[in-house]
Design a protein around this motif. Structure first.
Motif, short mmCIF file in Angstrom:
data_model
loop_
_atom_site.label_atom_id
_atom_site.label_comp_id
_atom_site.label_asym_id
_atom_site.label_seq_id
_atom_site.Cartn_x
_atom_site.Cartn_y
_atom_site.Cartn_z
N GLU A 143 95.90 20.87 -15.43
CA GLU A 143 96.18 21.80 -16.53
C GLU A 143 95.77 23.22 -16.13
O GLU A 143 96.45 24.20 -16.44
CB GLU A 143 95.43 21.38 -17.79
N LEU A 144 94.64 23.34 -15.44
CA LEU A 144 94.16 24.66 -15.01
C LEU A 144 95.07 25.25 -13.94
O LEU A 144 95.27 26.47 -13.89
CB LEU A 144 92.73 24.56 -14.49
N VAL A 145 95.60 24.39 -13.08
CA VAL A 145 96.54 24.87 -12.08
C VAL A 145 97.83 25.36 -12.75
O VAL A 145 98.38 26.41 -12.40
CB VAL A 145 96.85 23.77 -11.05
N ALA A 146 98.28 24.62 -13.75
CA ALA A 146 99.54 24.96 -14.43
C ALA A 146 99.48 26.33 -15.09
O ALA A 146 100.49 27.04 -15.15
CB ALA A 146 99.88 23.88 -15.46
N VAL A 147 98.32 26.71 -15.61
CA VAL A 147 98.21 28.01 -16.28
C VAL A 147 97.73 29.11 -15.34
O VAL A 147 97.56 30.25 -15.76
CB VAL A 147 97.27 27.94 -17.50
N GLY A 148 97.52 28.77 -14.05
CA GLY A 148 97.17 29.79 -13.07
C GLY A 148 95.70 30.09 -12.93
O GLY A 148 95.33 31.02 -12.21
N VAL A 149 94.84 29.31 -13.59
CA VAL A 149 93.40 29.55 -13.49
C VAL A 149 92.87 29.02 -12.16
O VAL A 149 91.95 29.60 -11.58
CB VAL A 149 92.66 28.92 -14.68
N ARG A 486 92.91 20.47 -22.35
CA ARG A 486 94.14 19.89 -22.89
C ARG A 486 94.94 20.92 -23.67
O ARG A 486 96.17 20.92 -23.66
CB ARG A 486 93.80 18.69 -23.78
N HIS A 487 94.25 21.82 -24.37
CA HIS A 487 94.94 22.77 -25.24
C HIS A 487 95.04 24.17 -24.62
O HIS A 487 95.52 25.10 -25.29
CB HIS A 487 94.18 22.88 -26.57
N LEU A 488 94.62 24.34 -23.37
CA LEU A 488 94.54 25.69 -22.80
C LEU A 488 95.91 26.35 -22.69
O LEU A 488 96.07 27.52 -23.06
CB LEU A 488 93.87 25.61 -21.42
N ASP A 489 96.89 25.62 -22.20
CA ASP A 489 98.24 26.19 -22.07
C ASP A 489 98.81 26.54 -23.44
O ASP A 489 99.38 27.62 -23.63
CB ASP A 489 99.14 25.19 -21.34
N ARG A 490 98.64 25.64 -24.39
CA ARG A 490 99.16 25.89 -25.74
C ARG A 490 98.48 27.09 -26.39
O ARG A 490 99.15 27.97 -26.93
CB ARG A 490 98.93 24.64 -26.61
N ILE A 491 97.14 27.14 -26.34
CA ILE A 491 96.42 28.21 -27.03
C ILE A 491 96.67 29.57 -26.37
O ILE A 491 96.92 30.56 -27.05
CB ILE A 491 94.91 27.89 -27.06
N SER A 492 96.60 29.62 -25.04
CA SER A 492 96.82 30.91 -24.37
C SER A 492 98.23 31.42 -24.59
O SER A 492 98.44 32.62 -24.83
CB SER A 492 96.52 30.78 -22.87
N GLY A 493 99.22 30.51 -24.56
CA GLY A 493 100.59 30.93 -24.84
C GLY A 493 100.76 31.42 -26.26
O GLY A 493 101.44 32.43 -26.51
N ALA A 494 100.12 30.74 -27.20
CA ALA A 494 100.22 31.14 -28.61
C ALA A 494 99.57 32.50 -28.85
O ALA A 494 100.08 33.31 -29.64
CB ALA A 494 99.57 30.09 -29.50
N VAL A 495 98.46 32.77 -28.18
CA VAL A 495 97.79 34.06 -28.36
C VAL A 495 98.66 35.19 -27.83
O VAL A 495 98.79 36.25 -28.47
CB VAL A 495 96.41 34.05 -27.66
#
Length: 682
Positions: A143-149, A486-495
């Motif tokens: 999940e962290l790789v997917a969001v670039g972290v 689990r929610h990092l991609d969803r929350i960061s995208g929503a913000v």
């Protein structure tokens, strides 16, 4: 006087002796948290005072002064453009991951097409986690790789493979360790154990523990079966791979996220350490943060300061938690084949190459369920993991699910239970006056209050709660990083979308922390594992001592029989409609006489509430499959897997939406997906 080496010290409890011998380490307390205590024993006493206050019946204490103030008019200048940000994340240990994801997703999304300006504020003098490894699953790291972290190369090598026996068939070592402190992955072991056993007792023979050191299996059947379902006979040991089997160095992960944050955009992102947030003033067009280093402004503030966040305590002031998870433990040396106590260690402690995800070896205790201030019976659970730094290091947690009744044990009392129970569980003697070898490197203790009304919606404009502060984690978990990942991609995208649409009022932001029926449904699981104090007025009775073990043993046998599709999501705190429904149907068929006991223990009002949440899980599953996935595809700009005729209709519909309408529809669709657990893919 001080006790001589090997001599009992009767002036201090064993807990005090061991904790006073642990070197204190600086711990991140979050932007609104307290400074670290002078030593570990003092820190435990401080935590116990907070736990005692919560058990007093007064609920969560409010801040002395309102932490968040809502004021009219525009925000005042705050000292120059270098202190003005689009987003400020309060609490850096986990908040830096949200900030890094925002910085990556916010490229080109800031004012005038520039990058979002993101800052992290941390009270501690350094931005780092504990020296103790985080145990995570590969899915969470991906999940962290997917969001670039993180980068994919961070997961190469140890994370993706284990040593083989030289023939390439994967039947080599059970664990691989990397002692290099600069590497992200410290340990990778093949599997973890789950099991619920009522009477695992030591059988000490002339040369240590006989019969493999496991003791007496549960029930009357003495047949010990290897990993797998037991059908109600013998010792239950389910071995599961791919769950919390990676030991991750928090300091390395945090520094990698910080590097991403500070390197993204035009260099305007900041990490401000040794900076406490003293309050938030919310204006019509922004937020003024009152910090120990002076004021700063932001369009949006993300509260990532944990369950003790002053903003959360302001909102939940006076509320009694619906449940509490209490945990104590240590990271200690003295395990492995070179241990001075090797002949007494249990097999897993001796090999020190596998973990325990959740395990019991005795039934509920009534130790704290006596007298006029009886706190109720409680079921203790174990969790354990080998460490990457050395083969003699092992982390063991003892945890239990409670309410906040006054008679519940203190953290110190739980520690006093931990030491003798550890001897039965792992075969190791912690008391130095009785045996040498055990040396605690770190002590772990906390209580995690949880509330039915979770996740916490935004109560103020321009303030969003995230991570443990939002209550997004399952009441069965310790919260922390896994729940956030689990929610990092969803929350960061929503913000990012909220900033783009100026959807920063509390109603819009509450869509980022929506009602999730699968999260709400887990409350009955927590309730079923908590024995309330007896009450003649309400009819509350103490269940049979084996109640929790019988319940969980049956359900885990069933999930094991149903396969990974059912077992794996549940073990990672994701509840799905189909898997839960199948498990409950089979549980009713396998142990029908137990169902009335469950209903009596949980209570009909709680069961009725749970049935409503379960029904909503089914509805959310249907909404996601029929509407939600099309909404997400049409509003994301990504290619759709639907037939061109169908996808074209959805894209035409999406094209007519305003930015705020697009934001609101995406939040609804994400709530259906995550609220049904359909974001989880094997």
């Amino acid at each position: 006087r001080a006790a001589a080496a090997g001599e009992p010290d009767e002036s201090r409890s064993l807990t005090q002796q061991i904790l006073e011998g642990i070197a204190p380490e600086a711990e991140a307390g979050g932007a609104g948290g307290a400074r670290a205590a002078p030593n570990v024993w003092a820190a435990l006493q401080g935590a116990d005072k907070a736990w005692e206050a919560l058990r007093s019946g007064k609920g969560l204490p409010a801040p002395k002064e309102p932490f968040v103030r809502e004021l009219d008019g525009p925000s005042p200048a705050a000292g120059g453009p270098d202190l003005e940000f689009d987003v400020v994340v309060c609490g850096g240990t986990l908040g830096v991951f949200i900030a890094a994801a925002l910085a990556k997703k916010g490229l080109g999304q800031g004012p005038d097409g520039g990058a979002l300006r993101v800052a992290v504020v941390e009270r501690a003098p350094e931005l780092r986690g504990r020296a103790q490894e985080w145990n995570l699953s590969m899915k969470e790291l991906e999940e962290l790789v997917a969001v670039g972290v993180l980068e994919d190369e961070d997961l190469a090598g140890l994370a993706r493979s284990l040593p083989t026996n030289g023939e390439g068939n994967g039947e080599g070592e059970m664990i691989a360790r990397d002692p290099d402190p600069a590497k992200l992955i410290a340990a990778h072991f093949k599997c973890v154990r789950a099991g619920y056993n009522s009477a695992e007792r030591a059988r000490l023979g002339k040369e240590g523990y006989e019969g493999g050191g496991y003791g007496v299996p549960i029930n009357s059947d003495t047949k010990e079966l290897g990993g797998g379902a037991t059908g109600g006979r013998g010792k239950q040991e389910l071995l599961v791979d791919g769950v919390l089997n990676l030991g991750v160095r928090p300091d390395v992960a945090i520094q990698k996220a910080r590097k991403v944050l500070e390197g993204a955009g035009d260099g305007g992102n900041r990490v401000l350490v040794d900076t406490g947030v003293e309050g938030l003033d919310v204006y019509r067009d922004g937020v003024l943060l009152r910090t120990s280093q002076g004021p700063m402004t932001a369009r949006l503030v993300i509260d990532c300061m944990g369950h003790a966040s002053p903003a959360v305590r302001q909102v939940r002031a006076g509320q009694r938690p619906d449940g509490v998870c209490v945990v104590v433990g240590t990271c200690a040396s003295g395990f492995g084949p070179g241990s001075p106590q090797a002949t007494h260690l249990r097999p897993q402690a001796l090999a020190n190459n596998l973990g325990d995800l959740i395990y019991t070896n005795e039934d509920m205790t009534n130790k704290y369920n006596v007298g006029p201030n009886a706190g109720g019976a409680q079921q203790y659970f174990w969790e354990a993991f080998p460490c990457g730094a050395s083969e003699d290091l092992r982390t063991t947690y003892l945890f239990t699910y409670l309410d906040a009744s006054p008679g519940r044990p203190s953290l110190t009392q739980c520690f006093e239970d931990y030491w003798p129970m550890l001897k039965t569980y792992q075969g190791i003697e912690a008391d130095p006056s009785k045996a040498s070898g055990f040396e605690a490197k770190r002590a772990l203790f906390a209580f995690f209050p949880t509330f039915r009304e979770s996740p916490l919606p935004s109560t103020f404009d321009r303030v969003l709660h995230a991570g443990d502060a939002s209550g997004i984690q399952s009441p069965l978990s310790f919260g922390g990083f896994g729940a956030l990942a689990r929610h990092l991609d969803r929350i960061s995208g929503a913000v990012v979308e909220a900033l783009e649409a100026e959807a920063l009022d509390k109603k819009a932001l509450s869509g980022i922390n929506p009602y999730m029926p699968n999260l709400a449904a887990t409350w009955m699981f927590q309730r079923s594992m908590t024995a309330r104090p007896e009450d003649a007025q309400t009819g509350e009775r103490t269940p049979n001592a084996d109640f929790v073990n019988r319940l969980l043993r049956t359900n885990f046998d069933i999930m094991n029989d149903l396969g990974r599709e059912v077992m794996m999501p549940f073990l990672q705190d994701v509840v799905q409609f189909r898997g839960l429904g199948l498990t409950l149907l089979q549980a009713t068929a396998r142990d029908p006489l137990f169902i009335p006991q469950i209903l009596l223990h949980v209570g009909l009002p709680s069961v009725a509430e749970w049935v409503g949440h379960f029904g909503m899980m089914g509805l959310y599953t249907l909404l996601h499959e029929t509407v939600g996935r099309h909404v997400l595809a049409a509003t994301s700009g990504a290619p759709s897997s639907d037939p061109p005729s169908s996808s074209g209709l959805w894209e035409d519909w999406a094209a007519g939406l305003s930015p705020r309408e697009r934001f609101e529809w995406r939040r609804r669709a994400e709530a259906w997906e995550f609220g049904a657990g359909l974001d989880y893919k094997l």
